[in-house]
Write an enzyme that holds these catalytic residues in place. Structure first.
Site, PDB file in Angstrom:
ATOM      1  CB  SER A  11      -0.835   0.010   1.406  1.00 37.21           C
ATOM      2  OG  SER A  11      -1.555   1.242   1.420  1.00 37.21           O
ATOM      3  CG  HIS A  35      -3.917  -1.274  -1.404  1.00 40.35           C
ATOM      4  ND1 HIS A  35      -4.910  -1.956  -1.643  1.00 40.35           N
ATOM      5  CD2 HIS A  35      -4.398  -0.437  -0.136  1.00 40.35           C
ATOM      6  CE1 HIS A  35      -6.127  -1.636  -0.994  1.00 40.35           C
ATOM      7  NE2 HIS A  35      -5.612  -0.645  -0.133  1.00 40.35           N
ATOM      8  CG  ASP A  37      -5.116   2.961   0.948  1.00 36.40           C
ATOM      9  OD1 ASP A  37      -6.002   1.900   0.829  1.00 36.40           O
ATOM     10  OD2 ASP A  37      -3.909   2.370   1.318  1.00 36.40           O
ATOM     11  CG  MET A  39      -8.141   7.782   2.242  1.00 34.43           C
ATOM     12  SD  MET A  39      -7.204   7.662   3.937  1.00 34.43           S
ATOM     13  CE  MET A  39      -6.615   5.948   3.887  1.00 34.43           C
ATOM     14  CG  HIS A  68      -9.311   0.553  -0.202  1.00 36.76           C
ATOM     15  ND1 HIS A  68      -8.736   0.315   0.926  1.00 36.76           N
ATOM     16  CD2 HIS A  68     -10.412   0.673  -0.092  1.00 36.76           C
ATOM     17  CE1 HIS A  68      -9.489   0.088   1.782  1.00 36.76           C
ATOM     18  NE2 HIS A  68     -10.880   0.401   1.183  1.00 36.76           N
ATOM     19  CG  MET A  70     -11.227   3.750   2.020  1.00 30.50           C
ATOM     20  SD  MET A  70      -9.828   3.858   3.120  1.00 30.50           S
ATOM     21  CE  MET A  70      -8.487   3.637   1.728  1.00 30.50           C
ATOM     22  CG  MET A 139     -11.602  -2.087   6.023  1.00 29.49           C
ATOM     23  SD  MET A 139     -10.304  -1.770   4.642  1.00 29.49           S
ATOM     24  CE  MET A 139      -9.109  -0.866   6.114  1.00 29.49           C
ATOM     25  CG  ASP A 177      -6.402  -2.656   3.363  1.00 26.41           C
ATOM     26  OD1 ASP A 177      -5.175  -2.089   3.824  1.00 26.41           O
ATOM     27  OD2 ASP A 177      -7.179  -1.588   2.699  1.00 26.41           O
TER      28      ASP A 177
END
Ligand code: DX5
Ligand code: ZN
Length: 234
Positions: A11, A35, A37, A39, A68, A70, A139, A177
């Site tokens: 990540s 990965h 993330d 956000m 991913h 979020m 998660m 994760d």
């Protein structure tokens, strides 16, 4: 199952954001996916990167991007990540009213479709949807920040999903994760996960590529049952 039997996905959340292309390159020979993330300060109280950076990463690295999201309102934003070439686009169950419709849109846009389940969300209501998905991300922490402690009780969700998938959806990836280390990856693999996100334990290591290799080795060993959950090598 197509592709490798298990996936290790470093990540970038734990990487140096000013050197993302170099950080991606550091694991390119050993990782399966990268990965990413995303956000938005709303779905989670943290802000990272968005579409333009993902698009640049796509050009800078040959590793498949495991995005991913979020974010709030993935129905509005998720397809854009598929369109710039993300391999997987994973949105949160808590953020959308119609996961099946969004998964269908993502597949139509050329990516694989992932559904993420946050710490406090049960998995049962989503088990029937698995045939519409390529990936289920469970998660092991509360989404939002790296470096948190792995919550082993959440592995019950992995076991439930694996049982369900075994009854007819063998291609489904079950990804864990949060808090994945050389110790916790053993438990997660034994519980039935086959894709492992690791931020701190890869980019916090002196040699990120070596950290990826060690994680893979531990997960493989757990899969063939040569290690007890939580045990260590002699
Ligand atoms: C957190 C992110 C994770 C994070 C994991 O919400 O989804 O991908 O990078 O970081 P570690 O591996 O440090 O727990
Ligand atoms: Zn993540």
């Amino acid at each position: 199952m197509t592709g490798p039997s298990l996936i290790v996905a470093p990540s970038l959340l734990a990487a140096d954001f000013a050197r993302l292309a170099d950080e991606a390159r550091a694991v390119a020979a050993d990782a399966d996916w990268l990965h990413v993330d995303v956000m938005d300060y709303h779905f989670v109280p943290n802000l990272t990167i968005g579409l333009p950076v993902v698009e640049s990463l796509r050009r800078a690295s040959d590793l498949p991007l495991d995005c991913h999201l979020m974010i709030e309102n993935p129905d509005r934003w998720a397809v854009g990540y598929a369109e710039v070439g993300a391999h997987n686009v994973t949105f949160h169950a808590e953020a959308t009213a119609d996961p099946v419709a969004l998964a269908k849109d993502l597949r139509a846009a050329g990516s694989r479709a992932g559904l993420a389940i946050d710490r406090d969300t049960p998995v049962e209501p989503y088990l029937e949807l698995l045939p519409h998905l390529d990936l289920l991300l469970i998660m092991m922490i509360k989404a939002g920040f790296g470096g948190q402690e792995f919550l082993p009780e959440l592995l019950d969700k992995v076991r439930a999903a694996r049982r369900h998938a075994a009854a007819g959806h063998l291609e489904l990836r079950i990804e864990v994760d949060g808090g994945i280390s050389e110790e916790t990856i053993v438990e997660a693999s034994a519980a039935g996960a086959d894709a492992f996100v690791a931020g701190t334990s890869v980019y916090g290591a002196h040699d990120p590529a070596e950290a990826v290799r060690r994680l893979r080795h531990r997960a493989e060993q757990a899969k063939v049952g040569t290690l007890d959950a939580g045990g260590s090598e002699g």
